[in-house]
Design a protein around this motif. Structure first.
Motif, mmCIF file in Angstrom:
data_model
loop_
_atom_site.group_PDB
_atom_site.id
_atom_site.type_symbol
_atom_site.label_atom_id
_atom_site.label_comp_id
_atom_site.label_asym_id
_atom_site.label_seq_id
_atom_site.Cartn_x
_atom_site.Cartn_y
_atom_site.Cartn_z
ATOM 1 N N LYS A 55 0.700 -1.190 0.030
ATOM 2 C CA LYS A 55 0.001 -0.016 0.016
ATOM 3 C C LYS A 55 0.883 1.457 0.038
ATOM 4 C CE LYS A 55 -3.848 -2.348 0.282
ATOM 5 N NZ LYS A 55 -4.603 -2.312 -0.849
ATOM 6 N N TYR A 56 0.722 1.762 -1.042
ATOM 7 C CA TYR A 56 1.595 3.366 -1.167
ATOM 8 C C TYR A 56 1.048 4.036 -2.409
ATOM 9 C CZ TYR A 56 4.194 1.096 -5.162
ATOM 10 O OH TYR A 56 4.475 0.169 -6.373
ATOM 11 N N MET A 57 1.434 5.177 -2.605
ATOM 12 C CA MET A 57 1.236 5.882 -3.676
ATOM 13 C C MET A 57 2.076 6.319 -4.404
ATOM 14 S SD MET A 57 -0.780 9.913 -3.318
ATOM 15 C CE MET A 57 -1.693 9.434 -1.906
ATOM 16 N N THR A 58 2.027 5.928 -5.731
ATOM 17 C CA THR A 58 2.850 6.434 -6.721
ATOM 18 C C THR A 58 2.675 7.623 -7.203
ATOM 19 O OG1 THR A 58 2.722 3.855 -7.416
ATOM 20 C CG2 THR A 58 3.870 5.563 -9.009
ATOM 21 N N LEU A 59 4.041 8.506 -7.239
ATOM 22 C CA LEU A 59 3.907 9.766 -7.447
ATOM 23 C C LEU A 59 4.868 9.845 -8.816
ATOM 24 C CD1 LEU A 59 5.062 11.099 -3.801
ATOM 25 C CD2 LEU A 59 2.691 10.952 -4.722
ATOM 26 N N SER A 60 4.200 11.022 -9.606
ATOM 27 C CA SER A 60 4.751 11.501 -10.495
ATOM 28 C C SER A 60 5.010 12.971 -10.622
ATOM 29 C CB SER A 60 3.886 11.104 -11.858
ATOM 30 O OG SER A 60 4.623 11.487 -13.081
ATOM 31 N N PHE A 61 6.410 13.373 -10.731
ATOM 32 C CA PHE A 61 6.699 14.864 -10.425
ATOM 33 C C PHE A 61 6.659 15.523 -11.835
ATOM 34 C CE2 PHE A 61 8.404 12.263 -7.034
ATOM 35 C CZ PHE A 61 7.929 12.949 -5.904
ATOM 36 N N GLU A 62 6.387 16.929 -11.752
ATOM 37 C CA GLU A 62 6.642 17.743 -12.988
ATOM 38 C C GLU A 62 8.139 17.887 -13.221
ATOM 39 O OE1 GLU A 62 4.349 21.493 -12.834
ATOM 40 O OE2 GLU A 62 2.681 20.513 -12.640
ATOM 41 N N ARG A 136 7.567 6.853 -4.217
ATOM 42 C CA ARG A 136 6.406 5.976 -3.621
ATOM 43 C C ARG A 136 6.331 6.659 -2.198
ATOM 44 N NH1 ARG A 136 8.886 0.080 -4.530
ATOM 45 N NH2 ARG A 136 8.549 0.046 -6.672
ATOM 46 N N TYR A 137 4.837 7.009 -1.952
ATOM 47 C CA TYR A 137 4.591 7.570 -0.613
ATOM 48 C C TYR A 137 4.109 6.461 0.016
ATOM 49 C CZ TYR A 137 2.960 10.851 2.845
ATOM 50 O OH TYR A 137 2.563 11.455 3.949
ATOM 51 N N TYR A 138 4.559 6.094 1.019
ATOM 52 C CA TYR A 138 3.796 5.193 1.975
ATOM 53 C C TYR A 138 3.003 5.807 3.056
ATOM 54 C CZ TYR A 138 6.924 1.650 -0.295
ATOM 55 O OH TYR A 138 7.576 0.993 -1.411
ATOM 56 N N MET A 139 2.027 5.097 3.359
ATOM 57 C CA MET A 139 1.117 5.594 4.394
ATOM 58 C C MET A 139 0.172 4.545 4.869
ATOM 59 S SD MET A 139 -1.558 7.608 1.901
ATOM 60 C CE MET A 139 -1.522 8.884 3.067
ATOM 61 N N ASN A 140 -0.391 4.767 5.754
ATOM 62 C CA ASN A 140 -1.296 3.500 6.452
ATOM 63 C C ASN A 140 -2.341 3.178 5.523
ATOM 64 O OD1 ASN A 140 -3.608 2.384 7.848
ATOM 65 N ND2 ASN A 140 -3.079 3.646 9.688
ATOM 66 N N GLU A 141 -2.518 1.673 5.240
ATOM 67 C CA GLU A 141 -3.597 1.300 4.096
ATOM 68 C C GLU A 141 -5.004 1.539 4.405
ATOM 69 O OE1 GLU A 141 -3.971 -3.328 5.330
ATOM 70 O OE2 GLU A 141 -1.894 -2.792 4.976
ATOM 71 N N LEU A 142 -5.230 1.909 5.576
ATOM 72 C CA LEU A 142 -6.691 2.338 5.540
ATOM 73 C C LEU A 142 -6.923 3.774 4.991
ATOM 74 C CD1 LEU A 142 -7.244 1.236 9.262
ATOM 75 C CD2 LEU A 142 -8.033 0.167 7.255
ATOM 76 N N ASN A 143 -5.919 4.469 4.756
ATOM 77 C CA ASN A 143 -6.064 5.969 4.329
ATOM 78 C C ASN A 143 -5.627 6.115 2.858
ATOM 79 O OD1 ASN A 143 -6.693 6.799 6.704
ATOM 80 N ND2 ASN A 143 -4.563 7.360 7.412
ATOM 81 N N ILE A 144 -5.081 5.072 2.336
ATOM 82 C CA ILE A 144 -4.363 4.994 0.952
ATOM 83 C C ILE A 144 -5.347 5.499 0.032
ATOM 84 C CG2 ILE A 144 -4.186 2.689 0.326
ATOM 85 C CD1 ILE A 144 -1.458 5.331 -0.535
ATOM 86 N N SER A 145 -6.466 4.770 -0.005
ATOM 87 C CA SER A 145 -7.564 4.916 -1.254
ATOM 88 C C SER A 145 -7.990 6.247 -0.916
ATOM 89 C CB SER A 145 -8.568 3.793 -0.965
ATOM 90 O OG SER A 145 -9.509 3.837 -2.055
ATOM 91 N N ASP A 184 -1.564 19.188 4.713
ATOM 92 C CA ASP A 184 -1.339 18.058 4.631
ATOM 93 C C ASP A 184 -2.418 17.137 4.008
ATOM 94 O OD1 ASP A 184 -0.484 15.078 5.310
ATOM 95 O OD2 ASP A 184 1.313 15.764 6.197
ATOM 96 N N ILE A 185 -2.017 16.119 3.248
ATOM 97 C CA ILE A 185 -3.304 15.409 2.577
ATOM 98 C C ILE A 185 -3.902 14.309 3.540
ATOM 99 C CG2 ILE A 185 -1.824 13.441 2.042
ATOM 100 C CD1 ILE A 185 -4.309 15.213 -0.328
ATOM 101 N N LEU A 186 -3.168 14.001 4.628
ATOM 102 C CA LEU A 186 -3.878 13.254 5.580
ATOM 103 C C LEU A 186 -4.899 14.174 6.124
ATOM 104 C CD1 LEU A 186 -0.990 11.125 6.993
ATOM 105 C CD2 LEU A 186 -2.744 10.404 5.582
ATOM 106 N N ASP A 187 -4.667 15.541 6.486
ATOM 107 C CA ASP A 187 -5.568 16.280 7.011
ATOM 108 C C ASP A 187 -6.778 16.505 6.292
ATOM 109 O OD1 ASP A 187 -4.090 16.639 9.252
ATOM 110 O OD2 ASP A 187 -3.081 18.386 8.491
ATOM 111 N N LEU A 188 -6.571 16.671 5.030
ATOM 112 C CA LEU A 188 -7.586 16.894 4.009
ATOM 113 C C LEU A 188 -8.611 15.638 3.888
ATOM 114 C CD1 LEU A 188 -5.802 18.604 1.265
ATOM 115 C CD2 LEU A 188 -7.379 19.652 2.868
ATOM 116 N N ILE A 189 -8.270 14.620 3.963
ATOM 117 C CA ILE A 189 -8.882 13.423 3.827
ATOM 118 C C ILE A 189 -9.860 12.996 5.125
ATOM 119 C CG2 ILE A 189 -7.615 12.196 2.075
ATOM 120 C CD1 ILE A 189 -6.643 10.334 4.083
ATOM 121 N N GLN A 190 -9.642 13.706 6.142
ATOM 122 C CA GLN A 190 -10.312 13.377 7.488
ATOM 123 C C GLN A 190 -11.248 14.553 7.734
ATOM 124 O OE1 GLN A 190 -7.150 13.221 10.180
ATOM 125 N NE2 GLN A 190 -6.548 11.110 9.504
ATOM 126 N N GLU A 191 -11.373 15.493 6.876
ATOM 127 C CA GLU A 191 -12.438 16.400 6.976
ATOM 128 C C GLU A 191 -13.722 16.117 6.490
ATOM 129 O OE1 GLU A 191 -10.801 19.817 4.516
ATOM 130 O OE2 GLU A 191 -9.635 20.385 6.021
#
Length: 191
Positions: A55-62, A136-145, A184-191
């Motif tokens: 469980k990770y997020m694959t990132l692509s950078f400009e 790759r940005y690893y995070m808690n698998e419950l939040n990844i989706s 932070d993206i984690l704060d945004l998904i918990q709103e």
């Protein structure tokens, strides 16, 4: 009796070495954050999750292309990517070198390959494409989706800037967080 003492001593030394190796790896990783330079990498749309690698997020950078005069080396190879911050504070590629020649500038080791257009298209200069080690940005698998969905949603909004905070020191890099306009993206998904 003396051989038993040597066995215990040797076992103690071996156990100590086994504890020191992961401790050194953790210390090196934390040193990159505490002493490294902070770079903000703008994100491009992300790839979907791969269930075989975890469980990770694959990132692509400009900041993953660099225009060059000629392709000296064909194929994928490792290089040193020297970075700088633009006027808005986001990472851009200053140069790509085969060795650590530029002192006093921040760099990261990366895999690069060249687009060679050939003699048919002489108007276009070739580009080096950079594949960073911190994509790759690893995070808690419950939040990844939820985080991936939120990032995709925010990337469609042209008024929002999505970026990764990456600390870089002596060729090593560690991604700290994904942010949207400073949040932070984690704060945004918990709103």
């Amino acid at each position: 009796m003396k051989s038993a003492k040597w066995v215990i001593l040797l076992f103690g030394i071996l156990a100590l070495v086994q504890l020191m190796v992961p401790a050194k790896m953790i210390l090196d990783s934390e040193t990159v954050i505490s002493e490294g330079s902070l770079f903000l990498f703008k994100l491009r749309p992300i790839d979907p999750n791969d269930p075989f690698r975890g469980k990770y997020m694959t990132l692509s950078f400009e900041a993953d292309e660099f225009t060059i005069d000629t392709c000296a080396t064909v194929g994928r190879y490792n290089a040193y990517v020297y970075l700088k911050s633009d006027a808005e504070g986001f990472a851009t590629i200053q140069s790509v070198e085969s060795s650590t020649t530029l002192r006093g500038t921040d760099y990261v080791k990366a895999s690069v390959y060249c687009d060679y257009y050939g003699p048919v298209n002489k108007l276009k200069k070739p580009k080096l494409h950079v594949q960073y080690s911190f994509n790759r940005y690893y995070m808690n698998e419950l939040n990844i989706s939820s985080a991936e969905d939120k990032v995709r949603e925010l990337l469609r909004d042209t008024t929002v800037t999505i970026y990764g905070e990456v600390f870089i020191k002596s060729g090593h890099a560690r991604i700290q967080s994904i942010k949207s306009n400073g949040e932070d993206i984690l704060d945004l998904i918990q709103e």
